[in-house]
Design an enzyme around this catalytic site. Structure first.
Site, PDB file in Angstrom:
ATOM      1  N   GLU A 161      60.460  65.190  -5.769  1.00  0.00           N
ATOM      2  CA  GLU A 161      59.094  65.190  -6.435  1.00  0.00           C
ATOM      3  C   GLU A 161      59.165  65.191  -7.641  1.00  0.00           C
ATOM      4  OE1 GLU A 161      56.892  68.672  -4.466  1.00  0.00           O
ATOM      5  OE2 GLU A 161      56.995  67.606  -2.687  1.00  0.00           O
ATOM      6  N   GLU A 368      59.768  66.293   4.053  1.00  0.00           N
ATOM      7  CA  GLU A 368      58.964  67.539   4.160  1.00  0.00           C
ATOM      8  C   GLU A 368      57.655  67.248   4.632  1.00  0.00           C
ATOM      9  OE1 GLU A 368      58.550  70.093   0.213  1.00  0.00           O
ATOM     10  OE2 GLU A 368      60.650  69.416  -0.133  1.00  0.00           O
TER      11      GLU A 368
HETATM   12  C1  BGP Z   1      57.011  71.046  -1.969  1.00  0.00           C
HETATM   13  C2  BGP Z   1      58.458  71.683  -2.586  1.00  0.00           C
HETATM   14  C3  BGP Z   1      59.168  72.499  -1.894  1.00  0.00           C
HETATM   15  C4  BGP Z   1      58.226  73.576  -1.269  1.00  0.00           C
HETATM   16  C5  BGP Z   1      56.968  72.824  -0.789  1.00  0.00           C
HETATM   17  C6  BGP Z   1      55.854  73.812  -0.417  1.00  0.00           C
HETATM   18  O1  BGP Z   1      56.471  70.640  -3.267  1.00  0.00           O
HETATM   19  O2  BGP Z   1      59.336  70.421  -2.829  1.00  0.00           O
HETATM   20  O3  BGP Z   1      60.190  73.217  -2.415  1.00  0.00           O
HETATM   21  O4  BGP Z   1      58.002  74.668  -1.977  1.00  0.00           O
HETATM   22  O5  BGP Z   1      56.269  71.892  -1.569  1.00  0.00           O
HETATM   23  O6  BGP Z   1      55.331  74.122  -1.414  1.00  0.00           O
HETATM   24  P1  BGP Z   1      54.767  75.751  -1.755  1.00  0.00           P
HETATM   25  O7  BGP Z   1      56.127  76.618  -1.389  1.00  0.00           O
HETATM   26  O8  BGP Z   1      54.249  75.967  -2.905  1.00  0.00           O
HETATM   27  O9  BGP Z   1      53.618  76.021  -0.396  1.00  0.00           O
END
Ligand code: BGP
Length: 467
Positions: A161, A368
């Site tokens: 990201e 993801e």
């Molecule tokens: C993405 C990241 C992850 C994860 C996910 C969910 O941006 O790559 O590391 O954390 O988002 O986000 P959050 O945990 O803030 O809900």
């Protein structure tokens, strides 16, 4: 609609080191910038899901789930505590064991080289991503990892990201004396070079492996059919998605963004050789992290605004991003959102897959996708997360439409395999197929419990189709 996924499809699930491992100062590991900058408001970052001490149990759960692949990240400060120089053998021993266990169970490792966790030592020494020295140090780290695992890893992800590190306020540290926008674009340039160095290292050290970036993506819909809003949506796509993908895949700076950088006098320092390297280091695939779509409208605002993240889970408390003269992020009245104001939009995933496929003609992975929810085990120690099943079911259906229309999707790796520390909101925001018995304040037993979605995903994998 053909219900089956392609043969050999990589059914996976994701985690990242600083969110899952814990043991953040154990066996020689040093701190990273996220260990100290994130989440202390909710939960401390030292133990997280305690995966470091429950490796065998966790991999057995992966096996039981039926995973064909598992996406995790290697923690740079665990294997090189100072960021460079001497190796921490004990740190590497943990990944040796993890990879060996995965192989033993026929689970393909998909390895992220960098998931937000820059060694704090490098931040303190020279400002981390703000200094060109980082490119050389990143390359040293990557080569050290690749040499060790040259025969074990088929899929490498370079940087997680890059786009969101840009957007979210707490994933990078800035020098208060220098214009922030200028710093961001300079850091982005160094990250792009670091990515390119990793691609070249892969070609040399692991010639049979594939490598690509993992980008956070959202389509940016126009709020209305007013041409100004349409233009705003195109610019939002440029600044938030294609800028990064053009660098990774085509090796060029996107003209619209370059023009903006020139007009604001914040062009990064780009050496001639940089662009030659970036052009040469073509990615093999694009990995996407998709959670939601975004909607924008034209703005006359004179001042840009950074996003203020809703980290408490109070619906409606997000303050959206504005890029003066280009776009403003607004609410979408057609979509539901979760407590953190993340829209639920499966069709947005199809739009994204098709669009990126058409533009870049590369195989795609979803690294993801998921929904964060406040959850507690019932008295009978069960968790009926039907909303998560619905979320995945509807997103997978859109993946099938995209595949049927020619998108080469090779992997689906939802976030997350197990409950872990959220980047924005501690432990209260859960994503896993497996529940971890702890809260933000109280570590409780840290025992693992399979949620209903675990059994659902198990059948999907087993049948290679949505059910
Ligand atoms: C993405 C990241 C992850 C994860 C996910 C969910 O941006 O790559 O590391 O954390 O988002 O986000 P959050 O945990 O803030 O809900």
């Amino acid at each position: 609609l053909i219900q089956s996924f392609p043969k050999g499809f990589l059914w996976s699930a994701s985690t990242s080191a600083y969110q899952f491992e814990g043991a953040y100062l154990e066996d020689g590991k040093a701190l990273s910038i996220v260990d100290v900058n994130i989440n202390s408001k909710f939960a401390d970052t030292s133990i997280t899901s305690d995966h470091y001490h429950r490796l065998e149990e966790d991999v057995s759960l992966m096996k039981e789930l039926g995973l064909k692949a598992y996406r995790f990240s290697i923690s740079w400060p665990r294997v090189l505590p100072k960021g460079r120089g001497p190796i921490n053998e004990k740190g590497f021993a943990f990944y040796d064991r993890l990879i060996a266990l995965l192989k033993q169970h026929d689970i393909e490792p998909i390895v992220t080289l960098y998931h937000f966790d820059l060694p704090l030592a490098l931040q303190e020494e020279y400002g981390g991503w703000g200094n060109r020295q980082i490119v050389e140090d990143f390359e040293y780290y990557v080569r050290t990892v690749m040499r060790r695992y040259a025969n074990d890893i088929k899929y490498w992800l370079t940087i997680n990201e890059q786009s969101n590190m840009f957007l979210l306020p707490y994933l990078l540290e800035f020098d208060p004396k220098i214009d922030k926008q200028k710093q961001k674009y300079q850091m982005n340039h160094y990250m792009t070079l670091a990515h390119a160095k990793a691609v070249m290292a892969c070609r040399e050290l692991c010639p049979k492996a594939k490598i690509g970036p993992a980008l956070g993506v959202s389509p940016n819909y126009p709020l209305t059919s007013n041409p100004k809003d349409i233009l705003a949506s195109r610019y939002a796509d440029d600044f938030r998605t294609y800028f990064f993908l053009d660098l990774y895949v085509k090796g060029v700076y996107r003209d619209s963004v370059l023009n903006y950088l020139k007009e604001h006098d914040i062009e990064p320092d780009i050496h001639e050789q940089d662009m030659l390297l970036i052009k040469e280091a073509k990615s093999d695939f694009i990995a996407l992290n998709y959670y939601q779509s975004s909607t924008v409208k034209y703005t006359q605002a004179q001042e840009s605004k950074e996003i203020v993240v809703n980290d408490e889970g109070k619906k409606g408390s997000t303050q959206s991003e504005v890029l003066a003269g280009y776009y403003e992020v607004v609410d979408n009245p057609h979509l539901e959102k979760n407590d953190w104001d993340w829209y639920i939009d499966p069709i947005g995933l199809r739009i994204t897959l098709k669009d990126i496929h058409e533009r870049y003609q590369l195989p795609l992975m979803i690294t993801e996708n998921g929904i964060g929810v406040i959850e507690e085990l019932s008295g009978t120690l069960e968790l009926n997360d039907d909303y998560r099943i619905d979320y995945y079911q509807s997103h997978l259906e859109q993946c099938l439409y995209a595949i049927n229309e020619g998108v080469e999707l090779i992997a689906y790796s939802p976030w997350s395999f197990m409950d872990l520390l959220s980047t924005t909101s501690g432990f209260r925001k859960r994503y896993g197929f497996v529940y971890v018995d702890r809260s933000d304040e109280d570590l409780r037993t840290l025992d693992r419990y399979k949620k209903k979605s675990f059994y659902w995903y198990q059948s999907v994998i087993n049948q290679n189709r949505i059910i």
